[in-house]
Design a protein around this motif. Sequence first.
Motif, short mmCIF file in Angstrom:
data_model
loop_
_atom_site.label_atom_id
_atom_site.label_comp_id
_atom_site.label_asym_id
_atom_site.label_seq_id
_atom_site.Cartn_x
_atom_site.Cartn_y
_atom_site.Cartn_z
N GLN A 90 -47.27 1.10 4.86
CA GLN A 90 -48.14 -0.08 4.87
C GLN A 90 -48.61 -0.35 3.44
O GLN A 90 -48.95 0.58 2.70
N SER A 91 -48.63 -1.63 3.07
CA SER A 91 -49.13 -1.99 1.74
C SER A 91 -49.54 -3.46 1.74
O SER A 91 -49.38 -4.17 2.74
N VAL A 92 -50.10 -3.89 0.62
CA VAL A 92 -50.48 -5.29 0.43
C VAL A 92 -49.82 -5.79 -0.84
O VAL A 92 -49.90 -5.16 -1.91
N LEU A 93 -49.12 -6.93 -0.72
CA LEU A 93 -48.45 -7.53 -1.86
C LEU A 93 -49.32 -8.65 -2.43
O LEU A 93 -49.89 -9.47 -1.69
N ASN A 94 -49.43 -8.70 -3.74
CA ASN A 94 -50.17 -9.76 -4.42
C ASN A 94 -49.22 -10.78 -5.00
O ASN A 94 -48.02 -10.52 -5.20
N GLU A 152 -42.03 -6.20 8.22
CA GLU A 152 -42.85 -7.24 8.85
C GLU A 152 -43.96 -7.62 7.89
O GLU A 152 -44.61 -6.75 7.30
N PHE A 153 -44.16 -8.92 7.72
CA PHE A 153 -45.16 -9.43 6.79
C PHE A 153 -46.21 -10.24 7.56
O PHE A 153 -45.90 -10.91 8.55
N SER A 154 -47.44 -10.17 7.08
CA SER A 154 -48.52 -10.95 7.69
C SER A 154 -49.53 -11.32 6.60
O SER A 154 -49.58 -10.69 5.53
N ASP A 155 -50.30 -12.36 6.86
CA ASP A 155 -51.31 -12.80 5.89
C ASP A 155 -52.39 -11.74 5.73
O ASP A 155 -52.76 -11.04 6.68
N HIS A 156 -52.92 -11.67 4.49
CA HIS A 156 -53.95 -10.67 4.22
C HIS A 156 -54.90 -11.22 3.17
O HIS A 156 -54.52 -11.44 2.01
N GLY A 157 -56.13 -11.46 3.59
CA GLY A 157 -57.14 -11.89 2.62
C GLY A 157 -56.79 -13.21 1.99
O GLY A 157 -56.66 -14.24 2.66
N GLN A 158 -56.62 -13.21 0.68
CA GLN A 158 -56.34 -14.43 -0.06
C GLN A 158 -54.97 -14.98 0.29
O GLN A 158 -54.09 -14.27 0.78
N GLN A 161 -51.81 -13.19 -0.91
CA GLN A 161 -51.59 -11.81 -0.52
C GLN A 161 -50.87 -11.73 0.83
O GLN A 161 -51.09 -12.54 1.72
N LYS A 162 -50.00 -10.72 0.94
CA LYS A 162 -49.29 -10.47 2.18
C LYS A 162 -49.34 -8.97 2.50
O LYS A 162 -49.15 -8.14 1.62
N LYS A 163 -49.61 -8.67 3.75
CA LYS A 163 -49.52 -7.29 4.20
C LYS A 163 -48.08 -7.01 4.60
O LYS A 163 -47.45 -7.80 5.30
N VAL A 164 -47.54 -5.88 4.14
CA VAL A 164 -46.16 -5.52 4.46
C VAL A 164 -46.16 -4.21 5.24
O VAL A 164 -46.90 -3.27 4.93
N SER A 165 -45.32 -4.16 6.27
CA SER A 165 -45.12 -2.95 7.06
C SER A 165 -43.63 -2.65 7.08
O SER A 165 -42.81 -3.54 7.34
#
Length: 542
Positions: A90-94, A152-158, A161-165
């Motif tokens: 799990q991580s967050v992409l900027n 799998e990608f989903s919206d995260h915060g701003q 940003q995208k959350k990646v799994s």
Amino acid sequence: MLQVLEEVDYQWMAISQSNEILPNHYLTTKELTFKKYSYISSTRRYTTFRDAFFTNPKDVRSNVTVADTYLYDGVESLTMKQNQDIISFQSVLNDTNGLNIFEMSFPYVQRIGTSYGSIRVLNQDQNQIDYRMFVEGFPIFGSDFEGQLAFEFSDHGQNSQKKVSIQGNLKSLQIPIPSKEEVILPATQTLVENLHRQGADLQLIRTFLIGYEWKNLENTGVVDLIPNWFVKYGDRWLSYEALLSQLKQGRGSKMDFKRIEWIFFFAFLGLNLFLFSMYREAKLDQNITSRTNETIPLYKRLASENIKYEGDFSARKRDGYYLSGVPTDFEQALKSERERLKQPDLLSKQTTIDENVLTHTINDVIMMTDRSQVEEVLSKILNQPHLVLFGDEYQYIAEDTNLMNDNPEIVAGQYYEEIPINDPASRLTLRLEKEADHWSVDQYIQTHISELQPLRESMPTYSEREAINTLYINNQIPPNSKILWRKLAYKMTLIVRGQAIFVPTWFIQIETNNNEVKTEMVNAFTNRIITNSVIATVEDQK
């Protein structure tokens, strides 16, 4: 047109348009035959994923439970389910504005490189993209993400940003095992008709294709890749049989795949984590148990415990192979040799064959008056085609020869590219009778492996020094003992549907301080102790 098709070197298959059940589709009308594959598998080190996925791998910390391991650094985390070898990152992409799903996922795939095999994109949706290994042009499907990297990608915060799994598996395919098995698959017309008959919602059938199902054969280290039809039903890939089974249970059009995914997700969140990072780090890295003085040179550590040996331990890494072969059918071999030599009575007297073991009593007087004559006597016997089958394929194994006990014997084994095979399945043993001033050869017992061949290109082995070190740090060389000899030879480790698999192995004989003698064995490809390992056998399931 038919003439043009016949001139092109392709296999063509008749198809028909489906008007009633699945409009605007063309379906095959004949069964398809595909080859089944088998592989020896191995487990990747978790560091493969840590180094490829984390932004700063050196800063990663870890927590551990009894079954699972959890690595983390800031917003990045990696969970490894040890009972299934599943990894979940799990991580967050900027700064993802303007990037499509492929551009966001491919850097991870690129960093993991070929260590995950040759993978390609199988399919992608709005927020998901699926990379899979392919065999002979067909994708692999596994129940626990084997041969797969699922993003799998989903919206995260701003907004940027995208959350990646990412989900994958530690298992990898290593050595192909020869197989002649084939599987017959139904025509697509039959497939669609059967699904329709069981109540499938045809609107949910996105596509169907041929793939290979990954099947782990328990406690063998072998993976079968079985050809099958796979159907994308809704947003989930299912094998043809799995979908039929669910349809028969009345769940075909009502399967709540999202619910299943959420259950899986919350199962991860429910893990109880405990801090044993150094312990798990050592275990997952597959390092062998170590002692606190391991940084001291090996010869000093052995000397400190009065462990004696002769010569120096070589640091040379020899090349070896995974070999395969089949136990020789001596009945058939004798028949062929009698025809070749035109000797219908060859070994017809005082010879017995029990399965894959040939025993022959020697009538000719063959004597040996001194131990120095061992190789001469053995060579004399092996060079007589009328006396021994495949004699030129054996060479002397001094370490297993013993003239001192009550049952003296001389041992020879087959070899491959100068490395002997030291295994009961590939051995010729001369049994001797001890007289007052000489030994006489009484009989021999022979086993043999035919069709010896490498399963892949040669690989470097661990050195003799490394094998000795492995035994020492695992307390297999007791204090005040003596290392009598060490030798690199092939040993059978697996039998897959009649195919015997051999790997280079370090044989090391040790005499303890109470005069007990034992022979330890270390796999020269993995540097793991296999002295007490049982030869796993894989047979066809009926």
